[in-house]
Motif scaffolding. Structure first.
Motif, mmCIF file in Angstrom:
data_model
loop_
_atom_site.group_PDB
_atom_site.id
_atom_site.type_symbol
_atom_site.label_atom_id
_atom_site.label_comp_id
_atom_site.label_asym_id
_atom_site.label_seq_id
_atom_site.Cartn_x
_atom_site.Cartn_y
_atom_site.Cartn_z
ATOM 1 N N PHE B 301 58.141 79.843 15.473
ATOM 2 C CA PHE B 301 58.779 80.466 16.641
ATOM 3 C C PHE B 301 58.618 81.989 16.557
ATOM 4 O O PHE B 301 59.609 82.708 16.487
ATOM 5 C CB PHE B 301 60.272 80.115 16.690
ATOM 6 N N PRO B 302 57.372 82.465 16.567
ATOM 7 C CA PRO B 302 57.179 83.910 16.331
ATOM 8 C C PRO B 302 57.817 84.788 17.421
ATOM 9 O O PRO B 302 58.085 85.958 17.164
ATOM 10 C CB PRO B 302 55.654 84.066 16.307
ATOM 11 N N TRP B 303 58.076 84.240 18.607
ATOM 12 C CA TRP B 303 58.620 85.046 19.704
ATOM 13 C C TRP B 303 60.161 85.089 19.684
ATOM 14 O O TRP B 303 60.774 85.804 20.462
ATOM 15 C CB TRP B 303 58.140 84.490 21.051
ATOM 16 N N VAL B 304 60.763 84.332 18.785
ATOM 17 C CA VAL B 304 62.231 84.214 18.780
ATOM 18 C C VAL B 304 62.844 85.201 17.791
ATOM 19 O O VAL B 304 62.341 85.382 16.681
ATOM 20 C CB VAL B 304 62.620 82.768 18.392
ATOM 21 N N ARG B 305 63.943 85.854 18.211
ATOM 22 C CA ARG B 305 64.706 86.700 17.273
ATOM 23 C C ARG B 305 65.622 85.784 16.468
ATOM 24 O O ARG B 305 66.419 85.052 17.030
ATOM 25 C CB ARG B 305 65.536 87.736 18.049
ATOM 26 N N PHE B 306 65.487 85.816 15.161
ATOM 27 C CA PHE B 306 66.252 84.917 14.307
ATOM 28 C C PHE B 306 67.328 85.693 13.560
ATOM 29 O O PHE B 306 67.041 86.658 12.870
ATOM 30 C CB PHE B 306 65.332 84.198 13.318
ATOM 31 N N TYR B 307 68.595 85.242 13.720
ATOM 32 C CA TYR B 307 69.721 85.915 13.066
ATOM 33 C C TYR B 307 70.273 85.048 11.937
ATOM 34 O O TYR B 307 70.803 83.976 12.182
ATOM 35 C CB TYR B 307 70.865 86.153 14.061
ATOM 36 N N SER B 308 70.178 85.553 10.699
ATOM 37 C CA SER B 308 70.852 84.917 9.563
ATOM 38 C C SER B 308 72.246 85.517 9.480
ATOM 39 O O SER B 308 72.384 86.738 9.429
ATOM 40 C CB SER B 308 70.142 85.267 8.253
ATOM 41 N N MET B 309 73.246 84.674 9.427
ATOM 42 C CA MET B 309 74.615 85.192 9.478
ATOM 43 C C MET B 309 75.474 84.494 8.417
ATOM 44 O O MET B 309 75.079 83.489 7.826
ATOM 45 C CB MET B 309 75.223 84.955 10.860
ATOM 46 N N TYR B 310 76.656 85.046 8.230
ATOM 47 C CA TYR B 310 77.609 84.427 7.310
ATOM 48 C C TYR B 310 78.995 84.675 7.858
ATOM 49 O O TYR B 310 79.263 85.738 8.441
ATOM 50 C CB TYR B 310 77.468 85.026 5.902
ATOM 51 N N GLY B 311 79.872 83.688 7.697
ATOM 52 C CA GLY B 311 81.243 83.895 8.146
ATOM 53 C C GLY B 311 82.122 82.789 7.628
ATOM 54 O O GLY B 311 81.669 81.873 6.936
ATOM 55 N N LEU B 312 83.392 82.897 7.937
ATOM 56 C CA LEU B 312 84.328 81.824 7.641
ATOM 57 C C LEU B 312 85.414 81.882 8.702
ATOM 58 O O LEU B 312 85.656 82.947 9.293
ATOM 59 C CB LEU B 312 84.877 81.898 6.217
ATOM 60 N N THR B 313 86.009 80.733 8.975
ATOM 61 C CA THR B 313 86.967 80.636 10.064
ATOM 62 C C THR B 313 88.057 81.704 9.958
ATOM 63 O O THR B 313 88.553 82.190 10.968
ATOM 64 C CB THR B 313 87.620 79.233 10.043
ATOM 65 N N GLU B 314 88.391 82.073 8.733
ATOM 66 C CA GLU B 314 89.492 83.004 8.479
ATOM 67 C C GLU B 314 89.276 84.388 9.095
ATOM 68 O O GLU B 314 90.217 85.177 9.198
ATOM 69 C CB GLU B 314 89.720 83.125 6.966
ATOM 70 N N CYS B 315 88.027 84.704 9.483
ATOM 71 C CA CYS B 315 87.777 85.958 10.228
ATOM 72 C C CYS B 315 86.652 85.747 11.234
ATOM 73 O O CYS B 315 86.086 86.706 11.741
ATOM 74 C CB CYS B 315 87.419 87.106 9.297
ATOM 75 N N LYS B 316 86.333 84.485 11.457
ATOM 76 C CA LYS B 316 85.253 84.113 12.377
ATOM 77 C C LYS B 316 83.874 84.450 11.810
ATOM 78 O O LYS B 316 83.116 83.567 11.492
ATOM 79 C CB LYS B 316 85.467 84.756 13.758
#
Lengths: 94, 520
Positions: B301-316
């Motif tokens: 998917f070379p045209w797609v912006r890919f976001y790696s993220m991290y979170g937890l429900t305690e702060c979304k």
């Protein structure tokens, strides 16, 4: 064993963990009724490929083909009627 | 001003009344239609005695009714609680009792569950049933259509202010008891605003959500889309990836929020039959995506912006990696979301520098209020900050940062299993297993799995002369656990390895046993 019975037995044993036939209606939606979860569908695909010797294309893995005993039976029966490869008839003539 | 969560819907209904807000189950609902239905539900709930701050439980699969119920509860000055459709009834009862829910919305075909819950949950006043019922004559509650049909479509007056709670989101804790994370309207308004900012969402965005609305990652897709005035394509699940891909093509979807299991499934597929050119961005959170998968997604998917993220429900959400950094730091989950800060501490509370591993601490207006009715657990995770009334979130996750301040996840401090993007507390599964007659000792661990990330595995010691099969065990688990928490494999052992202090040695269980595996 017939195709629907084989499918039923697989679902009962591997997803419902029972041999109680009354636990599974043939028209029950696997997803709606929580019988098969999202990764279970892939297990189901492997089962039909191995059991019935058919090849399931990714784009055929759809609720209309897989989401109940009835639908899966129809799908498997249709696949079994398909010629194995385009030249099958010609080969038969030889 | 967008101060309250239901203002998201109200303002979009004013700006784009005839725009399709939600595509679900073959239906297309406009903002005006959803606003009207949510208003009707709010009147219906108020007429039946719902008070300001009362909890309204929504136990529905992803559906238009679930979206309407969420906003209807808020418009009625209530607090919504979304429960996973696969949560077993016994656990639903525990959660409803934990938050003393006043109202419950569920599918009519679960009439038996409704009857059970009316007995088991004394606080429950109003029960609303959606959809077709097997025997409509003796419904244990009100019909959704009747409640909405009898109420006016106008916006009800609302006294809620932004320090009031908007929702409780239940999540697994290490004790195995579900904990309800309390979010104020201000928390949700802040968190959605920050995430929309870095995803650069506009009203042109069409987001597909295949994650349950009970999961904050799924819920926020609905909340964010309604805030920026886009369109949400709501799917039941990603059980049928080809159906999801077809929907992306048909609806010209621009945003795909996923979890590692979904991406692992996509990477195994032949994508050539689908036109996925409309996709603008993909996001990953809930569990770490292997760097190899990121590399392959970038290639496909070379045209797609890919976001790696991290979170937890305690702060979304805690952090995100700007897509332009992905090739340089593929293993990183990035920088704090806009308007927040984080740091890494050691056990003594000393802030650590680059390369040093410690616990990640989060500060900002997205830090939620703690756990409903659980001051002890709240005090463990949420600790005093710099100013009075300020709380910091101690994530319980070990991280380090590089020289430029980019964050890298190392491990969890507890033994929570992350499978298919869902959290499973080994203790909850173990307690269910101990209730099975003949079981003497159990240990539940997460084992690496190509698709699931981690797969739940149970080790069981049976009493003398007891013959249990893996099927017996799994059948019992299915009846008492959510589908994702049911073990994928069961291994029977003569005994379990112990640490010198006599506790079960989980680490030893994760390495192959010298005598080879048992049955199962």
């Amino acid at each position: 064993m017939s195709i629907p019975s084989q499918i039923r037995r697989y679902i009962l044993e591997n997803f419902l963990f029972t041999d109680d036939e009354t636990r599974l209606r043939d028209d029950a939606s696997f997803l709606e009724e929580g019988i098969v979860d999202s990764t279970g569908v892939l297990e189901l695909v492997m089962f039909v490929e191995e059991t019935f010797g058919i090849e399931v294309a990714d784009e055929e893995i759809l609720p209309e083909n897989f989401d109940s005993v009835e639908r899966l039976t129809r799908y498997v029966e249709a696949k079994l009627r398909e010629p194995v490869f385009a030249g099958a008839e010609a080969v038969a003539v030889w | 001003m967008m101060r309250l969560v239901h203002h998201f819907l109200e303002q979009s209904a004013e700006r784009f009344p005839d725009k399709v807000a939600l595509v679900c189950d073959g239906r297309r609902l406009t903002y005006a239609e959803i606003e009207e239905q949510a208003n009707r539900l709010a009147h219906g709930l108020r007429a039946r005695g719902l008070q300001r701050g009362d909890r309204v439980a929504v136990w529905l699969p992803n559906s238009a009714e679930a979206a309407v119920a969420i906003f209807g509860a808020l418009k009625a000055e209530g607090i919504f609680v979304v429960l996973n459709a696969t949560t077993p009834t016994g656990k639903v009862a525990r959660i409803l009792n934990n938050c003393t829910a006043s109202a419950l919305v569920l599918p009519a075909r679960q009439s038996e569950d409704a009857r059970f819950l009316q007995q088991a949950v004394p606080s429950l006043g109003t029960v609303i049933l959606c959809g077709d019922a097997p025997s409509p004559a003796e419904l244990p509650g009100l019909r959704w259509e009747d409640v909405l049909g009898a109420a006016p479509p106008t916006r009800p007056p609302c006294r809620t202010i932004d320090v009031d709670l908007a929702c409780l989101i239940y999540t697994s804790g290490s004790t195995g008891d579900p904990k309800g994370v309390m979010s104020t309207h201000a928390n949700v308004v802040f968190a959605t605003g920050s995430i929309i900012q870095y995803l650069e969402n506009t009203p042109e965005d069409i987001v597909i959500n295949v994650l349950p609305l009970s999961f904050d990652y799924g819920l926020y897709q609905l909340l964010m889309v309604f805030r920026f005035g886009g369109t949400l394509v709501l799917e039941r699940s990603f059980a049928y990836p080809a159906a999801v891909l077809r929907r992306i093509e048909e609806e010209r979807v621009t945003g795909l929020p996923g979890v590692p299991t979904l991406y692992a499934m996509l990477l195994q597929m032949n994508l050539s039959p689908f036109d996925l050119s409309s996709l603008r961005y993909m996001t990953n959170t809930a569990a770490t995506l292997p760097v190899e998968h990121i590399r392959r997604l970038r290639a496909r998917f070379p045209w797609v912006r890919f976001y790696s993220m991290y979170g937890l429900t305690e702060c979304k959400r805690v952090c995100y990696l700007p897509p332009e950094e992905l090739d340089r730091r593929p293993g990183s989950v990035g920088i704090p979301i806009p308007g927040t800060e984080v740091w890494i501490e050691d056990e003594s509370g000393r802030r650590l520098g680059p390369g040093e591993v410690g616990e990640l601490v989060v500060r900002g207006s997205h830090v939620m209020q703690g756990y409903w009715n659980d001051p002890e657990e709240t005090a463990r995770r949420y600790r005093p900050g710099r100013y009075p009334a300020e709380r910091l979130l101690y994530t319980g996750d070990l991280f380090y940062m590089d020289e430029d301040g980019f964050l890298y996840f190392v491990a969890r401090k507890d033994d929570i299993i992350k499978t298919r993007g869902e959290k499973v507390a080994p203790r909850e599964v173990e307690e269910v297993l101990y209730r099975l007659p003949g079981v003497v000792e159990v240990a539940v661990v997460g084992v690496p799995d190509e698709i699931l990330g981690q797969a739940v595995k149970a080790f069981i010691v049976c009493g003398n002369g007891v013959r249990l099969t893996p099927q017996d065990v799994l059948r019992h688990c299915r009846a008492h656990l959510e589908d994702f928490a049911v073990p994928r494999s069961v291994e029977f052992r003569e005994s379990l390895p112990k640490t010198p202090s006599g506790k079960i040695d989980r680490r030893a269980l994760l390495t192959p046993s010298p005598e080879g595996p048992g049955e199962g």
